[in-house]
Design a protein around this motif. Structure first.
Motif, mmCIF file in Angstrom:
data_model
loop_
_atom_site.group_PDB
_atom_site.id
_atom_site.type_symbol
_atom_site.label_atom_id
_atom_site.label_comp_id
_atom_site.label_asym_id
_atom_site.label_seq_id
_atom_site.Cartn_x
_atom_site.Cartn_y
_atom_site.Cartn_z
ATOM 1 N N ASP A 230 0.822 -1.212 0.000
ATOM 2 C CA ASP A 230 0.000 0.000 0.000
ATOM 3 C C ASP A 230 0.853 1.257 0.000
ATOM 4 N N LEU A 231 1.982 1.221 0.718
ATOM 5 C CA LEU A 231 2.875 2.374 0.719
ATOM 6 C C LEU A 231 3.516 2.570 -0.646
ATOM 7 N N LYS A 232 3.881 1.475 -1.294
ATOM 8 C CA LYS A 232 4.489 1.591 -2.615
ATOM 9 C C LYS A 232 3.497 2.131 -3.628
ATOM 10 N N ASN A 233 2.239 1.688 -3.560
ATOM 11 C CA ASN A 233 1.227 2.170 -4.504
ATOM 12 C C ASN A 233 0.948 3.656 -4.291
ATOM 13 N N GLN A 234 0.896 4.085 -3.025
ATOM 14 C CA GLN A 234 0.695 5.505 -2.755
ATOM 15 C C GLN A 234 1.870 6.330 -3.261
ATOM 16 N N ALA A 235 3.074 5.811 -3.085
ATOM 17 C CA ALA A 235 4.259 6.533 -3.561
ATOM 18 C C ALA A 235 4.260 6.653 -5.076
ATOM 19 N N ILE A 236 3.824 5.589 -5.751
ATOM 20 C CA ILE A 236 3.791 5.627 -7.213
ATOM 21 C C ILE A 236 2.801 6.683 -7.705
ATOM 22 N N GLN A 237 1.624 6.740 -7.069
ATOM 23 C CA GLN A 237 0.605 7.707 -7.480
ATOM 24 C C GLN A 237 1.037 9.146 -7.216
ATOM 25 N N LYS A 238 1.894 9.346 -6.227
ATOM 26 C CA LYS A 238 2.332 10.702 -5.890
ATOM 27 C C LYS A 238 3.590 11.117 -6.640
ATOM 28 N N GLN A 239 4.144 10.228 -7.416
ATOM 29 C CA GLN A 239 5.354 10.572 -8.146
ATOM 30 C C GLN A 239 5.072 11.687 -9.154
ATOM 31 N N PRO A 240 5.942 12.712 -9.238
ATOM 32 C CA PRO A 240 5.722 13.800 -10.197
ATOM 33 C C PRO A 240 5.661 13.310 -11.644
ATOM 34 N N SER A 241 6.411 12.265 -11.973
ATOM 35 C CA SER A 241 6.398 11.759 -13.347
ATOM 36 C C SER A 241 5.028 11.207 -13.706
ATOM 37 N N VAL A 242 4.366 10.524 -12.744
ATOM 38 C CA VAL A 242 3.030 9.985 -12.997
ATOM 39 C C VAL A 242 2.021 11.112 -13.143
ATOM 40 N N ARG A 243 2.093 12.108 -12.276
ATOM 41 C CA ARG A 243 1.162 13.228 -12.356
ATOM 42 C C ARG A 243 1.395 14.048 -13.617
ATOM 43 N N ALA A 244 2.650 14.211 -14.006
ATOM 44 C CA ALA A 244 2.948 14.955 -15.239
ATOM 45 C C ALA A 244 2.386 14.233 -16.453
ATOM 46 N N ALA A 245 2.494 12.902 -16.462
ATOM 47 C CA ALA A 245 1.957 12.127 -17.586
ATOM 48 C C ALA A 245 0.436 12.251 -17.662
ATOM 49 N N LYS A 246 -0.243 12.241 -16.499
ATOM 50 C CA LYS A 246 -1.693 12.386 -16.497
ATOM 51 C C LYS A 246 -2.102 13.764 -17.003
ATOM 52 N N ALA A 247 -1.398 14.805 -16.559
ATOM 53 C CA ALA A 247 -1.716 16.160 -17.016
ATOM 54 C C ALA A 247 -1.466 16.315 -18.506
ATOM 55 N N SER A 248 -0.403 15.737 -19.011
ATOM 56 C CA SER A 248 -0.106 15.807 -20.446
ATOM 57 C C SER A 248 -1.173 15.072 -21.255
ATOM 58 N N LEU A 249 -1.669 13.939 -20.722
ATOM 59 C CA LEU A 249 -2.718 13.191 -21.409
ATOM 60 C C LEU A 249 -4.006 14.009 -21.488
ATOM 61 N N GLU A 250 -4.385 14.649 -20.380
ATOM 62 C CA GLU A 250 -5.588 15.470 -20.388
ATOM 63 C C GLU A 250 -5.423 16.673 -21.315
ATOM 64 N N SER A 251 -4.218 17.244 -21.332
ATOM 65 C CA SER A 251 -3.949 18.368 -22.229
ATOM 66 C C SER A 251 -4.083 17.979 -23.691
ATOM 67 N N ALA A 252 -3.604 16.795 -24.011
ATOM 68 C CA ALA A 252 -3.697 16.307 -25.400
ATOM 69 C C ALA A 252 -5.157 16.103 -25.803
ATOM 70 N N GLN A 253 -5.999 15.704 -24.867
ATOM 71 C CA GLN A 253 -7.416 15.519 -25.184
ATOM 72 C C GLN A 253 -8.098 16.836 -25.553
ATOM 73 N N TYR A 254 -7.693 17.938 -24.910
ATOM 74 C CA TYR A 254 -8.255 19.244 -25.254
ATOM 75 C C TYR A 254 -7.731 19.739 -26.600
ATOM 76 N N GLY A 255 -6.601 19.196 -27.046
ATOM 77 C CA GLY A 255 -6.043 19.634 -28.306
ATOM 78 C C GLY A 255 -6.592 18.900 -29.506
ATOM 79 N N ILE A 256 -7.427 17.907 -29.282
ATOM 80 C CA ILE A 256 -7.999 17.127 -30.408
ATOM 81 C C ILE A 256 -9.046 17.982 -31.128
#
Length: 256
Positions: A230-256
């Motif tokens: 559970d600690l590892k999963n929480q750490a993965i979700q809080k990683q800046p690289s994961v959050r940056a990838a999610k934000a970039s994905l949402e940004s790409a959806q607005y650009g379609i």
């Protein structure tokens, strides 16, 4: 009197990189560019106005626009044009661009944090590797001292005929092996220091560069929660690289 060169602690290395590391500085520039793009997207909602003007002064023969005849003299003409434009709706294009630019700003912030984390991890890894190599060098020195003392005793026994020449040569060979191990350990210390020196991008003399070994109480360390999923999963979700990838994905959806 020459003062001893100040040693670098781990905290000092990290703070130096936070201010001077080029990758981190490029990350700050990317955040500034993203903020500028977001500001431009907000300005797209404002109306535009254009004002043009012209002043003409003709000398000599001119044509009277009323009688359509040539008359001597001069003629002055002033013309102005005023136009405005305010886009109220363009299929939601401005709104989508604003949402996309906001998500790009968020992604740039997370990417900056990822660059910081990677830089600090590299510094910590290189710093700890120096400490490990110093310990290995100390072990190699102790082993060489033991071999040299053993060689002295073996040489005395050999000179008095108590042992064979083979036994004496084995002791000599072990001493040479330990000398080689010490040389390799010393080189490893220098290489690991050079790696940290390059990561910090220092411009000082490398010969005077040295670190300050931290004092760690191993009795205070606890690994009770180490490896919890559970600690590892929480750490993965809080990683800046994961959050940056999610934000970039949402940004790409607005650009379609």
């Amino acid at each position: 009197m020459i003062n001893a060169q100040e040693k670098w602690s781990l905290n000092k290395c990290i703070e130096h990189a936070r201010v001077n590391n080029l990758d981190i500085q490029r990350g700050y520039n990317a955040v500034a560019n993203a903020d500028l793009s977001e500001w431009q997207s907000k300005l797209a909602f404002l109306p535009t106005a254009n004002i043009n003007g012209g002043y003409y002064w003709n000398f000599g023969l001119t044509i009277d626009p009323i009688s359509n005849t040539r008359q001597p003299g001069s003629r002055q003409t002033l013309s102005t044009t005023v136009s405005g434009n305010w886009t109220l709706l363009s299929g939601g294009r401005n709104i989508y661009q604003l949402q996309q630019s906001r998500l790009n700003s968020v992604a740039a912030l997370y990417q900056l944090e990822e660059v910081k984390n990677n830089t600090f991890l590299n510094i910590a890894s290189a710093y700890l590797q120096i400490i490990v190599n110093i310990q290995l060098e100390s072990v190699a020195k102790g082993q060489l001292n033991t071999s040299l003392k053993s060689l002295e005793r073996t040489q005395i026994l050999y000179e008095n005929g108590a042992i064979s020449r083979d036994n004496y040569l084995q002791s000599v060979a072990q001493t040479k092996v330990d000398e080689g191990n010490l040389t390799g350990a010393t080189n490893s210390v220098l290489l690991s220091k050079l790696l940290l020196f390059q990561i910090l991008q220092l411009e000082t003399d490398f010969e005077s560069f040295d670190i300050e070994a931290p004092v760690v109480d191993l009795n205070q360390l606890s690994l009770n929660d180490y490896g919890r999923d559970d600690l590892k999963n929480q750490a993965i979700q809080k990683q800046p690289s994961v959050r940056a990838a999610k934000a970039s994905l949402e940004s790409a959806q607005y650009g379609i």
